[in-house]
Design a protein around this motif. Structure first.
Motif, PDB file in Angstrom:
ATOM      1  N   ILE A 152       6.357   8.501  -4.732  1.00  0.00           N
ATOM      2  CA  ILE A 152       7.142   8.880  -3.553  1.00  0.00           C
ATOM      3  C   ILE A 152       6.878  10.335  -3.189  1.00  0.00           C
ATOM      4  N   GLU A 153       6.872  11.205  -4.195  1.00  0.00           N
ATOM      5  CA  GLU A 153       6.633  12.622  -3.933  1.00  0.00           C
ATOM      6  C   GLU A 153       5.204  12.869  -3.470  1.00  0.00           C
ATOM      7  N   GLU A 169       3.838   9.103   5.612  1.00  0.00           N
ATOM      8  CA  GLU A 169       5.254   9.329   5.889  1.00  0.00           C
ATOM      9  C   GLU A 169       6.024   8.011   5.849  1.00  0.00           C
ATOM     10  N   ARG A 170       5.491   6.999   6.498  1.00  0.00           N
ATOM     11  CA  ARG A 170       6.154   5.688   6.493  1.00  0.00           C
ATOM     12  C   ARG A 170       6.143   5.065   5.100  1.00  0.00           C
ATOM     13  N   PHE A 171       5.040   5.261   4.391  1.00  0.00           N
ATOM     14  CA  PHE A 171       4.939   4.743   3.025  1.00  0.00           C
ATOM     15  C   PHE A 171       6.010   5.368   2.135  1.00  0.00           C
ATOM     16  N   GLN A 184      11.304   5.078  -0.660  1.00  0.00           N
ATOM     17  CA  GLN A 184      12.604   5.684  -0.913  1.00  0.00           C
ATOM     18  C   GLN A 184      13.744   4.686  -0.750  1.00  0.00           C
ATOM     19  N   THR A 185      13.570   3.732   0.147  1.00  0.00           N
ATOM     20  CA  THR A 185      14.633   2.742   0.317  1.00  0.00           C
ATOM     21  C   THR A 185      14.748   1.858  -0.915  1.00  0.00           C
ATOM     22  N   VAL A 189       5.769  -1.522  -4.122  1.00  0.00           N
ATOM     23  CA  VAL A 189       4.763  -0.550  -3.695  1.00  0.00           C
ATOM     24  C   VAL A 189       3.721  -1.237  -2.817  1.00  0.00           C
ATOM     25  N   LYS A 190       3.285  -2.416  -3.234  1.00  0.00           N
ATOM     26  CA  LYS A 190       2.279  -3.156  -2.466  1.00  0.00           C
ATOM     27  C   LYS A 190       2.789  -3.491  -1.074  1.00  0.00           C
ATOM     28  N   MET A 191       4.016  -3.977  -0.985  1.00  0.00           N
ATOM     29  CA  MET A 191       4.577  -4.328   0.324  1.00  0.00           C
ATOM     30  C   MET A 191       4.771  -3.095   1.185  1.00  0.00           C
TER      31      MET A 191
END
Length: 171
Positions: free
Chosen positions: A54-55, A73-75, A80-81, A86-88
């Protein structure tokens, strides 16, 4: 007078279309270089920094220019949600941002395959997958540069000349 204004509008529109096609040809190698830089940074962060994914994605979204930064940014936001794997998150982010880039299906497929292995293996295996993706992107970049050098000037000329032909045929 109306014919002249119409002819100028047609000529401007087709010239603009030619320049836009040439711009997309020149954007593709630039965006591939950005992607390669991002993957190299990802490798360094994973291998040596031991930074969470995430970081890393957040850092990359700040470091890399648009439109590739939007992908990271979207990834990062999807990770974070915590609602998706991770793949999805990778696939969904790729799907959302690929429309806004000059990347073609080959590059998208390389990134999609890379996303399948991201975060699922140990660091050494992850590094091998990053290096494999970089090799594929390098090949795609050389192909993109070749197409750019071969077709960019032709696209610009073709836009103008097709407009000129259309004007001559209509007048």
């Amino acid at each position: 007078m109306v014919k002249i204004v119409g002819a100028i509008i047609i000529l401007l529109a087709t010239t603009w279309a030619g320049f836009e096609a040439a711009r997309r040809l020149s954007e593709r190698p630039r965006q591939l270089r950005m992607l390669k830089t991002a993957l190299q940074s990802l490798e360094a962060e994973i291998m040596y920094g031991h930074v969470p994914l995430i970081e890393v994605a957040t850092h990359l979204s700040r470091q890399i220019p648009k439109p590739i930064s939007h992908f990271f940014e979207r990834f990062a936001k999807k990770l974070q949600t915590g609602e998706v794997s991770v793949k999805m998150a990778w696939d969904e982010s790729l799907e959302e941002t690929s429309k806004h880039t000059a990347l073609q299906q080959g590059e998208i497929e390389v990134l999609r395959q890379f996303g399948e292995t991201l975060g699922q293996q140990d660091r050494a295996s992850q590094q091998k997958h990053i290096l494999l993706a970089l090799a594929h992107l390098e090949r795609e970049e050389s192909d993109a540069r070749e197409k750019q050098s071969r077709y960019e000037k032709m696209m610009k000329s073709l836009g103008f000349l097709s407009g000129l032909l259309l004007v001559i045929l209509l007048i």
